[in-house]
Design a protein around this motif. Structure first.
Motif, PDB file in Angstrom:
ATOM      1  N   LEU A  62      11.915 -19.721  -7.312  1.00  0.00           N
ATOM      2  CA  LEU A  62      12.908 -20.820  -7.733  1.00  0.00           C
ATOM      3  C   LEU A  62      12.573 -22.229  -7.128  1.00  0.00           C
ATOM      4  N   ASP A  63      12.574 -21.998  -5.792  1.00  0.00           N
ATOM      5  CA  ASP A  63      12.226 -23.067  -4.735  1.00  0.00           C
ATOM      6  C   ASP A  63      11.106 -23.754  -5.159  1.00  0.00           C
ATOM      7  N   LEU A  64       9.963 -23.120  -5.492  1.00  0.00           N
ATOM      8  CA  LEU A  64       8.678 -23.935  -5.809  1.00  0.00           C
ATOM      9  C   LEU A  64       8.644 -24.415  -7.325  1.00  0.00           C
ATOM     10  N   ALA A  79      20.163 -26.821  -4.487  1.00  0.00           N
ATOM     11  CA  ALA A  79      20.871 -25.859  -5.437  1.00  0.00           C
ATOM     12  C   ALA A  79      21.975 -25.216  -4.551  1.00  0.00           C
ATOM     13  N   LEU A  80      21.619 -24.523  -3.405  1.00  0.00           N
ATOM     14  CA  LEU A  80      22.535 -23.742  -2.642  1.00  0.00           C
ATOM     15  C   LEU A  80      23.765 -24.743  -1.927  1.00  0.00           C
ATOM     16  N   GLN A  87       9.303 -30.439  -9.476  1.00  0.00           N
ATOM     17  CA  GLN A  87      10.406 -31.272 -10.311  1.00  0.00           C
ATOM     18  C   GLN A  87      11.012 -32.388  -9.340  1.00  0.00           C
ATOM     19  N   GLY A  88      10.408 -32.123  -8.035  1.00  0.00           N
ATOM     20  CA  GLY A  88      11.139 -33.266  -7.144  1.00  0.00           C
ATOM     21  C   GLY A  88      12.483 -32.737  -6.624  1.00  0.00           C
ATOM     22  N   LYS A  89      12.627 -31.544  -6.892  1.00  0.00           N
ATOM     23  CA  LYS A  89      14.018 -30.986  -6.468  1.00  0.00           C
ATOM     24  C   LYS A  89      13.725 -29.785  -5.547  1.00  0.00           C
ATOM     25  N   SER A  90      14.839 -28.990  -4.948  1.00  0.00           N
ATOM     26  CA  SER A  90      14.470 -27.976  -4.182  1.00  0.00           C
ATOM     27  C   SER A  90      15.735 -26.905  -4.305  1.00  0.00           C
TER      28      SER A  90
END
Length: 636
Positions: A404-406, A418-419, A411-414
């Motif tokens: 999920l992280d990768l 999210a957490l 997409q330029g997010k992490s």
């Protein structure tokens, strides 16, 4: 905090140290008529019914100076023939001889207890403030806990108060002649207590490294923290206690809301004069980070099904892949961000978790959501078939987090974002999978439903290789060790003892079984059949040579068996390596984190760790290999 006069009160007496008995007096100022009490059957964070009541004995009750009858209702509940309104006193003993993090221990050297093992629950009064007095059994002993002291002496013994029963049993006590020190992280007071450390223990290094871990974790969850302010706003605890029990050889930890109980081997402690970071010490730091991360992820943010604990039975949830698996992803990652390991060291740790999952046939049988639900009957009740039938929600859960992280980072997010968004959405409280799915969609701008269905609720292999290679990590296939190539798990100590036979492997096809002793090998040679005695699996290549088939000689139930064995041609194991350092650094660096130069207030370190007497007998290992903290064996 004022003393609450109607609060249930426990007095803990540890004088019977040689008998390993805690004497407990419970006073209920305002009992109900026919007051019911019970002892928990499990401890939150360790998902197994352990029947703590088996250690309770000599239960008696008195009211108005007279003995009162007690009727046992079931394995953990009692009904007292009390009258309403007059103070009721219960006295009992608890046998404490489990040197783990989950129950209670008492001997001449040390005491430790969780409230779930010692403190009867007063039905109907769980929400009231609860008080506990811990008495000193020896002038050289001290006491440590995260509870608020109402009246305690300089050694920590005295009266403490909890907001309710949940806080009481979520606040363990450490007793004995331990080493202790304190530090501040983002304005939050932290205390470390270490029992059983040898004279070589480098206490200053452990203190510095733990401080860096705490700073990094606090800023992960609260990036808005201002280090110039005396206390971090929004941090859910204003005091935290690490309790580390050092033994000959064991490993594990159990999280609590403002403390953690840890256990490690003496060889894993940092040593005076040692500048390198041994593998065992890295594992200990990962354990510290794991349990501290739980302060947010499971102690506050928790499965909706566990919003209120039922202490009388199993509490089921399908979300342990999130709460344990994601914590397992971030424990090592935050070590890297804290500067305690480098990129290569982090990839070695990830490599272990990856191979543990890929070498478990159960990953193709059970999803991590199912593994979470089955923790009560499978993960904590492991046997020779566990690797074939189930998967660890720790290890595969950490790989779900990685994927999920990768994916988000592409997409330029992490996953970091999210957490933190889940924390805000659920106000640091109960959450559901739907909450997490919604946050993923909001952070990324797209639907993550297909990924969650496949990775969390499916059994297909995760796309780890493709995602890592896009992030600058090379995936190598190296020759596998003989046990993996044959589909075996063994112990070798002068002989080969088969512990597990993996599904679909060559050993299973030959007819090998758990419990067999592999004695030798017969191979064809020009001069006829040759027989060889085996003491370790590495001998196979020596004695078999180029032959593809042989006969394995095994002993089973004192019978000698000759099993036709196809020898492995080639099997591989994964090895990760950095290919594009800049991409890897961008991933592992995460959000900006403070460097060592800005890590809070000065550390208070005692001059030296005291020498300690030998510990008592050790309980059976509960975690498996000391350096494989995310293996498929329980760590709590």
């Amino acid at each position: 905090m004022k003393q609450h006069l109607s609060a249930p009160h426990y007095r803990i007496d540890a004088r019977q140290r040689h008998a390993h008995l805690y004497e407990v007096t419970l006073t209920i100022p305002a009992p109900a008529a026919q007051q019911e009490v019970s002892l928990p059957v499990w401890i939150p964070g360790s998902y197994l019914v352990r029947e703590f009541s088996k250690n309770l004995q000599q239960l008696q009750a008195r009211q108005k100076g007279r003995r009162v009858a007690i009727q046992q209702l079931d394995k953990c509940r009692w009904q007292v023939a009390s009258q309403a309104g007059s103070a009721l006193e219960l006295r009992y003993e608890v046998y404490a001889f489990d040197n783990s993090v989950r129950t209670a221990w008492l001997d001449s050297q040390r005491g430790f207890f969780n409230g779930t093992s010692l403190c009867l629950r007063v039905h109907g009064q769980e929400g009231l403030p609860h008080q506990i007095t811990v008495e000193s059994p020896d002038d050289s002993w001290r006491a440590a806990t995260a509870l608020t002291a109402l009246k305690a002496d300089r050694r920590g013994f005295g009266l403490y108060q909890a907001a309710d029963y949940d806080e009481l049993v979520d606040s363990p006590f450490e007793l004995g002649d331990f080493w202790q020190a304190s530090f501040s992280a983002c304005g939050v007071e932290h205390q470390i207590v270490v029992a059983g450390a040898p004279a070589s223990f480098d206490s200053a290094r452990l203190l510095r490294d733990t401080q860096q871990i705490c700073e990094t974790a606090i800023r992960f969850w609260h990036p808005e923290v201002d280090p110039a302010k005396p206390a971090a706003s929004g941090v859910p605890h204003q005091r935290y206690v690490f309790m580390l029990n050092v033994v000959d050889d064991n490993y594990g930890g159990l999280e609590h809301r403002a403390s953690t109980a840890l256990i490690c081997g003496r060889r894993d402690l940092p040593r005076l004069g040692e500048t390198r970071t041994p593998e065992g010490y890295t594992t200990l730091l990962g354990l510290i980070c794991h349990e501290y991360f739980h302060t947010w992820n499971v102690k506050r943010l928790r499965p909706a099904e566990l919003a209120r604990y039922d202490y009388t039975q199993e509490n089921y949830t399908q979300l342990l892949w999130f709460f344990e698996g994601f914590t397992s992803y971030y424990d090592d990652l935050l070590l890297r961000r804290a500067g305690l390991i480098d990129d290569a060291a982090y990839l070695r740790l990830l490599n272990k978790a990856l191979n543990q999952v890929l070498q478990a046939p159960g990953r193709l049988v059970q999803s991590v959501a199912e593994a979470s639900f089955d923790a009560w009957v499978k993960y904590y009740r492991q046997d020779e078939n566990t690797a074939n039938a189930t998967i660890s929600y720790y290890t595969k859960g950490s790989l779900v987090a990685l994927c999920l992280d990768l994916t988000l980072r592409a997409q330029g997010k992490s996953l970091d974002q999210a957490l933190r968004a889940v924390w805000q959405r659920c106000s640091g409280g109960p959450m559901s999978e739907a909450d997490f799915a919604q946050v993923l969609n909001e952070v990324s701008g797209r639907d993550f439903g297909p990924e969650l269905k496949a990775w969390v609720h499916g059994v297909a292999d995760l796309p780890v290789q493709a995602l890592l290679e896009k992030t600058g990590v090379r995936w190598h296939d190296d020759p596998a060790q003989p046990a993996q190539a044959l589909g075996l798990r063994v112990t070798e100590n002068g002989s080969i003892q088969i512990k597990a036979v993996l599904r679909g492997g060559l050993a299973e096809k030959a007819g090998m079984a758990a419990g067999d002793e592999w004695l030798g090998l017969e191979v064809a040679a020009k001069s006829g059949t040759q027989g060889w005695r085996l003491s370790k699996l590495d001998d196979l290549a020596l004695y078999a040579g180029p032959t593809k088939r042989a006969t394995a000689l095994v002993a089973r139930d004192r019978r000698l068996l000759r099993l036709p064995l196809k020898l492995p041609a080639q099997a591989t194991t994964v090895r990760l390596a950095i290919e594009q350092a800049a991409l890897v650094k961008a991933w592992l660096g995460g959000d900006p984190t403070p460097g060592p130069a800005s890590l809070g207030a000065p550390v208070s370190v005692p001059a030296a760790a005291p020498e300690t007497k030998a510990q008592g007998p050790q309980s059976p290992r509960k975690t498996g290999a000391r350096l494989a903290k995310k293996a498929s064996t329980p760590s709590k």
